[in-house]
Design a protein around this motif. Structure first.
Motif, PDB file in Angstrom:
ATOM      1  N   ASP A  28      64.363   1.085 -58.730  1.00 19.68           N
ATOM      2  CA  ASP A  28      63.814   1.758 -59.905  1.00 19.68           C
ATOM      3  C   ASP A  28      63.340   0.814 -61.011  1.00 19.68           C
ATOM      4  O   ASP A  28      62.900   1.271 -62.063  1.00 19.68           O
ATOM      5  N   ASP A  29      63.392  -0.516 -60.807  1.00 23.15           N
ATOM      6  CA  ASP A  29      62.790  -1.433 -61.781  1.00 23.15           C
ATOM      7  C   ASP A  29      61.274  -1.266 -61.721  1.00 23.15           C
ATOM      8  O   ASP A  29      60.689  -1.195 -60.639  1.00 23.15           O
ATOM      9  N   PRO A  30      60.598  -1.224 -62.877  1.00 18.28           N
ATOM     10  CA  PRO A  30      59.141  -1.065 -62.864  1.00 18.28           C
ATOM     11  C   PRO A  30      58.429  -2.316 -62.356  1.00 18.28           C
ATOM     12  O   PRO A  30      58.850  -3.432 -62.648  1.00 18.28           O
ATOM     13  N   ILE A  31      57.377  -2.088 -61.575  1.00 13.36           N
ATOM     14  CA  ILE A  31      56.537  -3.181 -61.084  1.00 13.36           C
ATOM     15  C   ILE A  31      55.216  -3.183 -61.855  1.00 13.36           C
ATOM     16  O   ILE A  31      54.729  -4.218 -62.277  1.00 13.36           O
ATOM     17  N   LEU A  32      54.649  -1.995 -62.016  1.00 14.10           N
ATOM     18  CA  LEU A  32      53.414  -1.864 -62.773  1.00 14.10           C
ATOM     19  C   LEU A  32      53.363  -0.486 -63.399  1.00 14.10           C
ATOM     20  O   LEU A  32      54.174   0.386 -63.085  1.00 14.10           O
ATOM     21  N   ILE A  33      52.396  -0.309 -64.293  1.00 13.41           N
ATOM     22  CA  ILE A  33      52.228   0.967 -64.972  1.00 13.41           C
ATOM     23  C   ILE A  33      50.820   1.475 -64.722  1.00 13.41           C
ATOM     24  O   ILE A  33      49.843   0.750 -64.924  1.00 13.41           O
ATOM     25  N   LEU A  34      50.741   2.718 -64.258  1.00 12.51           N
ATOM     26  CA  LEU A  34      49.453   3.385 -64.066  1.00 12.51           C
ATOM     27  C   LEU A  34      49.149   4.234 -65.286  1.00 12.51           C
ATOM     28  O   LEU A  34      50.061   4.775 -65.925  1.00 12.51           O
ATOM     29  N   GLU A  35      47.875   4.382 -65.590  1.00 16.42           N
ATOM     30  CA  GLU A  35      47.428   5.291 -66.640  1.00 16.42           C
ATOM     31  C   GLU A  35      46.652   6.400 -65.949  1.00 16.42           C
ATOM     32  O   GLU A  35      45.730   6.149 -65.177  1.00 16.42           O
TER      33      GLU A  35
END
Length: 73
Positions: A28-35
């Motif tokens: 559950d650690d973030p890798i990237l963020i989508l918009e």
């Protein structure tokens, strides 16, 4: 060790890559963020492992189910 594909759940623009190659990630650690539709949706590690590859760049469009990264679990 197994290679695990990290896939998107939605279609969106790659807004920001937050993890670096070689990082040790927990589930559950973030890798990237989508918009998408003015919302920011994190794409997280599906399990513990080391980030070995990022297959997209900031500004790319990722469709639902796109493999965006790989971790070694």
């Amino acid at each position: 060790m197994a290679i695990v594909d990290v896939k998107t759940d939605i279609t969106g623009n790659v807004w920001k890559i937050v993890a670096e190659i070689g990082a040790d990630l927990s589930e559950d650690d973030p890798i990237l963020i989508l918009e998408s539709m003015k919302m920011e949706i994190p794409v997280a590690a599906p399990e513990d492992g080391k980030l070995v590859e990022i297959l997209v760049a900031e500004g790319d469009v990722a469709t639902e189910g796109t493999v965006v990264a790989r971790i070694e679990a």
